[in-house]
Motif scaffolding. Structure first.
Motif, PDB file in Angstrom:
ATOM      1  N   ASP A   1     -46.217  10.456 -33.960  1.00 26.62           N
ATOM      2  CA  ASP A   1     -44.707  10.778 -33.384  1.00 26.62           C
ATOM      3  C   ASP A   1     -44.735  12.142 -32.984  1.00 26.62           C
ATOM      4  O   ASP A   1     -44.571  12.960 -33.871  1.00 26.62           O
ATOM      5  CB  ASP A   1     -43.682  10.056 -34.160  1.00 26.62           C
ATOM      6  CG  ASP A   1     -42.235  10.470 -33.546  1.00 26.62           C
ATOM      7  OD1 ASP A   1     -42.280  10.635 -32.445  1.00 26.62           O
ATOM      8  OD2 ASP A   1     -41.311  10.025 -34.395  1.00 26.62           O
ATOM      9  N   PRO A   2     -44.442  12.592 -31.765  1.00 24.84           N
ATOM     10  CA  PRO A   2     -44.275  11.730 -30.703  1.00 24.84           C
ATOM     11  C   PRO A   2     -45.647  10.964 -30.046  1.00 24.84           C
ATOM     12  O   PRO A   2     -46.559  11.396 -30.295  1.00 24.84           O
ATOM     13  CB  PRO A   2     -43.942  12.747 -29.378  1.00 24.84           C
ATOM     14  CG  PRO A   2     -44.629  14.039 -29.900  1.00 24.84           C
ATOM     15  CD  PRO A   2     -44.433  13.867 -31.612  1.00 24.84           C
ATOM     16  N   ALA A   3     -45.156   9.674 -29.654  1.00 24.60           N
ATOM     17  CA  ALA A   3     -46.289   8.898 -29.388  1.00 24.60           C
ATOM     18  C   ALA A   3     -46.642   9.250 -27.801  1.00 24.60           C
ATOM     19  O   ALA A   3     -46.398   8.249 -26.835  1.00 24.60           O
ATOM     20  CB  ALA A   3     -46.041   7.296 -29.344  1.00 24.60           C
ATOM     21  N   ILE A   4     -47.864  10.188 -27.814  1.00 23.83           N
ATOM     22  CA  ILE A   4     -48.036  10.471 -26.479  1.00 23.83           C
ATOM     23  C   ILE A   4     -49.799  10.179 -26.297  1.00 23.83           C
ATOM     24  O   ILE A   4     -50.376  10.402 -27.315  1.00 23.83           O
ATOM     25  CB  ILE A   4     -48.166  11.939 -26.384  1.00 23.83           C
ATOM     26  CG1 ILE A   4     -46.454  12.340 -26.458  1.00 23.83           C
ATOM     27  CG2 ILE A   4     -48.629  12.528 -25.011  1.00 23.83           C
ATOM     28  CD1 ILE A   4     -46.416  14.033 -26.583  1.00 23.83           C
ATOM     29  N   MET A   5     -50.070   9.456 -25.218  1.00 29.20           N
ATOM     30  CA  MET A   5     -51.379   9.149 -25.008  1.00 29.20           C
ATOM     31  C   MET A   5     -51.596   9.627 -23.573  1.00 29.20           C
ATOM     32  O   MET A   5     -50.795   9.837 -22.704  1.00 29.20           O
ATOM     33  CB  MET A   5     -51.596   7.628 -25.083  1.00 29.20           C
ATOM     34  CG  MET A   5     -52.940   7.086 -24.825  1.00 29.20           C
ATOM     35  SD  MET A   5     -54.091   8.055 -25.814  1.00 29.20           S
ATOM     36  CE  MET A   5     -53.593   7.822 -27.622  1.00 29.20           C
ATOM     37  N   TRP A   6     -52.944   9.948 -23.330  1.00 29.73           N
ATOM     38  CA  TRP A   6     -53.608  10.363 -22.110  1.00 29.73           C
ATOM     39  C   TRP A   6     -54.549   9.412 -21.652  1.00 29.73           C
ATOM     40  O   TRP A   6     -55.232   8.742 -22.292  1.00 29.73           O
ATOM     41  CB  TRP A   6     -54.010  11.839 -22.315  1.00 29.73           C
ATOM     42  CG  TRP A   6     -54.753  11.996 -23.633  1.00 29.73           C
ATOM     43  CD1 TRP A   6     -56.117  11.902 -23.739  1.00 29.73           C
ATOM     44  CD2 TRP A   6     -54.277  12.419 -24.846  1.00 29.73           C
ATOM     45  NE1 TRP A   6     -56.503  12.193 -25.253  1.00 29.73           N
ATOM     46  CE2 TRP A   6     -55.126  12.720 -25.715  1.00 29.73           C
ATOM     47  CE3 TRP A   6     -52.917  12.697 -25.340  1.00 29.73           C
ATOM     48  CZ2 TRP A   6     -55.186  12.918 -27.019  1.00 29.73           C
ATOM     49  CZ3 TRP A   6     -52.715  13.038 -26.629  1.00 29.73           C
ATOM     50  CH2 TRP A   6     -53.914  13.052 -27.386  1.00 29.73           C
ATOM     51  N   LEU A   7     -54.967   9.382 -20.250  1.00 31.20           N
ATOM     52  CA  LEU A   7     -55.761   8.900 -19.595  1.00 31.20           C
ATOM     53  C   LEU A   7     -56.548   9.615 -18.557  1.00 31.20           C
ATOM     54  O   LEU A   7     -55.935  10.732 -18.136  1.00 31.20           O
ATOM     55  CB  LEU A   7     -55.283   7.282 -19.104  1.00 31.20           C
ATOM     56  CG  LEU A   7     -54.088   7.612 -18.388  1.00 31.20           C
ATOM     57  CD1 LEU A   7     -53.960   8.170 -16.990  1.00 31.20           C
ATOM     58  CD2 LEU A   7     -53.499   5.886 -18.115  1.00 31.20           C
ATOM     59  N   ALA A   8     -57.810   9.113 -18.002  1.00 27.24           N
ATOM     60  CA  ALA A   8     -58.288   9.851 -16.864  1.00 27.24           C
ATOM     61  C   ALA A   8     -59.016   8.658 -16.055  1.00 27.24           C
ATOM     62  O   ALA A   8     -59.453   7.712 -16.456  1.00 27.24           O
ATOM     63  CB  ALA A   8     -59.334  10.782 -17.267  1.00 27.24           C
ATOM     64  N   GLY A   9     -59.068   8.747 -14.789  1.00 30.00           N
ATOM     65  CA  GLY A   9     -59.646   8.083 -13.926  1.00 30.00           C
ATOM     66  C   GLY A   9     -59.592   8.434 -12.612  1.00 30.00           C
ATOM     67  O   GLY A   9     -58.657   9.425 -12.179  1.00 30.00           O
ATOM     68  N   ASN A  10     -60.159   7.921 -11.452  1.00 33.09           N
ATOM     69  CA  ASN A  10     -60.150   8.264 -10.041  1.00 33.09           C
ATOM     70  C   ASN A  10     -59.203   7.656  -9.140  1.00 33.09           C
ATOM     71  O   ASN A  10     -59.073   8.076  -8.115  1.00 33.09           O
ATOM     72  CB  ASN A  10     -61.887   8.283  -9.375  1.00 33.09           C
ATOM     73  CG  ASN A  10     -62.678   8.858 -10.203  1.00 33.09           C
ATOM     74  OD1 ASN A  10     -62.374  10.002 -10.997  1.00 33.09           O
ATOM     75  ND2 ASN A  10     -63.862   8.492 -10.076  1.00 33.09           N
ATOM     76  N   HIS A  11     -58.650   6.391  -9.692  1.00 36.68           N
ATOM     77  CA  HIS A  11     -57.988   5.587  -8.847  1.00 36.68           C
ATOM     78  C   HIS A  11     -56.650   5.501  -9.348  1.00 36.68           C
ATOM     79  O   HIS A  11     -56.136   5.079 -10.375  1.00 36.68           O
ATOM     80  CB  HIS A  11     -58.375   4.190  -8.838  1.00 36.68           C
ATOM     81  CG  HIS A  11     -57.933   3.268  -7.850  1.00 36.68           C
ATOM     82  ND1 HIS A  11     -56.654   2.531  -8.127  1.00 36.68           N
ATOM     83  CD2 HIS A  11     -58.601   3.025  -6.674  1.00 36.68           C
ATOM     84  CE1 HIS A  11     -56.573   1.707  -7.049  1.00 36.68           C
ATOM     85  NE2 HIS A  11     -57.564   2.045  -6.230  1.00 36.68           N
ATOM     86  N   PRO A  12     -55.430   6.190  -8.606  1.00 35.71           N
ATOM     87  CA  PRO A  12     -54.074   6.407  -9.249  1.00 35.71           C
ATOM     88  C   PRO A  12     -53.451   5.044  -9.526  1.00 35.71           C
ATOM     89  O   PRO A  12     -52.858   4.750 -10.788  1.00 35.71           O
ATOM     90  CB  PRO A  12     -53.423   7.138  -8.004  1.00 35.71           C
ATOM     91  CG  PRO A  12     -54.455   7.603  -7.173  1.00 35.71           C
ATOM     92  CD  PRO A  12     -55.765   6.738  -7.286  1.00 35.71           C
ATOM     93  N   GLU A  13     -53.642   3.897  -8.916  1.00 30.04           N
ATOM     94  CA  GLU A  13     -52.863   2.775  -9.257  1.00 30.04           C
ATOM     95  C   GLU A  13     -53.531   2.093 -10.126  1.00 30.04           C
ATOM     96  O   GLU A  13     -52.886   1.609 -11.183  1.00 30.04           O
ATOM     97  CB  GLU A  13     -52.960   1.637  -7.936  1.00 30.04           C
ATOM     98  CG  GLU A  13     -52.143   2.264  -6.866  1.00 30.04           C
ATOM     99  CD  GLU A  13     -52.806   1.870  -5.462  1.00 30.04           C
ATOM    100  OE1 GLU A  13     -53.607   1.135  -5.193  1.00 30.04           O
ATOM    101  OE2 GLU A  13     -52.391   2.918  -4.790  1.00 30.04           O
TER     102      GLU A  13
END
Ligand SMILES: NC(=O)c1ccc[n+]([C@@H]2O[C@H](COP(=O)([O-])OP(=O)(O)OC[C@H]3O[C@@H](n4cnc5c(N)ncnc54)[C@H](OP(=O)(O)O)[C@@H]3O)[C@@H](O)[C@H]2O)c1
Length: 209
Positions: free
Chosen positions: A147-159
């Motif tokens: 807490d805070p429940a923050i996650m992240w991501l990465a990739g080439n395609h916005p959708e």
């Protein structure tokens, strides 16, 4: 959004349970329906989760979670699938290619696993997330004290990143940060390496006392 998971081990059990509880029907694809992992998954009796072959799971979903281990087997497992079953789809990559030597290190020095998998599947939309957490901490972060429940991501395609972000919300993550394109997965995989080194160090120190 139809969701499948390739692989039936620890991560597949955790995510299939959490996502089916959120109302997503999940097809888990495995190479052997009689394996201990497949039996353990079936024994959970998740109402929304079923088991099938890897090809059935790939065919049936628009979003596919890769949960195959070890990392050296991922290319082999993907190459057994019909390429069309993966094309144009969102593929979630949670993998790490940590070599468990002393000290632990990453198998590639010139690219990340995320970049390697995106290059293997150029017509799919890979999104890297959750890789640095133990499986049980990938879901319901607030109840685990994150807490805070923050996650992240990465990739080439916005959708594709938007679809995976929605899935992360369903898993209990409150805020999703977009790190950028797949080259940023190097950061995510370095974080997993740091966590592995810290755990290895703690275990080594404990064994000497
Ligand atoms: N476990 C964690 O805490 C954790 C944390 C962060 C990231 N991850 C990542 O999550 C992914 C899954 O890890 P896991 O811990 O769930 O692994 P796991 O418990 O070892 O399960 C791996 C699964 O991969 C399947 N598999 C292996 N080789 C295969 C092949 N050639 N073809 C088809 N299936 C194959 C296994 O099949 P069988 O059932 O037939 O043996 C098993 O179902 C990995 O990329 C790992 O790096 C795991």
């Amino acid at each position: 959004m139809s969701i499948s998971i390739l692989g039936a081990g620890t991560v597949a059990r955790t995510l299939a349970t959490a996502l089916s509880a959120k109302g997503h029907p999940i097809l888990v694809g495995c190479r052997n329906l009689q394996s201990p992992n497949a039996r353990a998954l079936a024994a959970l009796k998740n109402p929304g989760a079923s088991l099938g072959s890897l090809q059935e799971a790939a065919d049936s979903a628009s979003l596919i979670i890769l949960a195959i281990n070890p990392w050296t087997e991922i290319e082999r497992a993907l190459s057994d699938l019909s390429p069309a079953s993966l094309e144009g789809k969102t593929i979630v990559d949670l993998s790490n290619n940590i070599r468990f030597i002393d000290p632990p290190s990453l198998a590639f020095t010139d690219r990340s696993m995320g970049e390697y998998l995106q290059a293997l599947l150029p017509k799919s939309h890979l999104v890297k997330t959750l890789n640095f957490l133990p499986a049980e901490m990938m879901v319901d972060p607030l109840t685990q004290g994150i807490d805070p429940a923050i996650m992240w991501l990465a990739g080439n395609h916005p959708e594709a990143k938007g679809r995976v972000g929605a899935l992360l919300h369903d898993l209990g993550w409150k805020q999703i940060v977009d790190l950028g394109d797949m080259s940023q997965s190097r950061l995510q995989e370095s974080m997993a390496l740091i966590a592995t080194r810290v755990v290895a160090n703690i275990l080594s120190t404990a064994s000497k006392t």
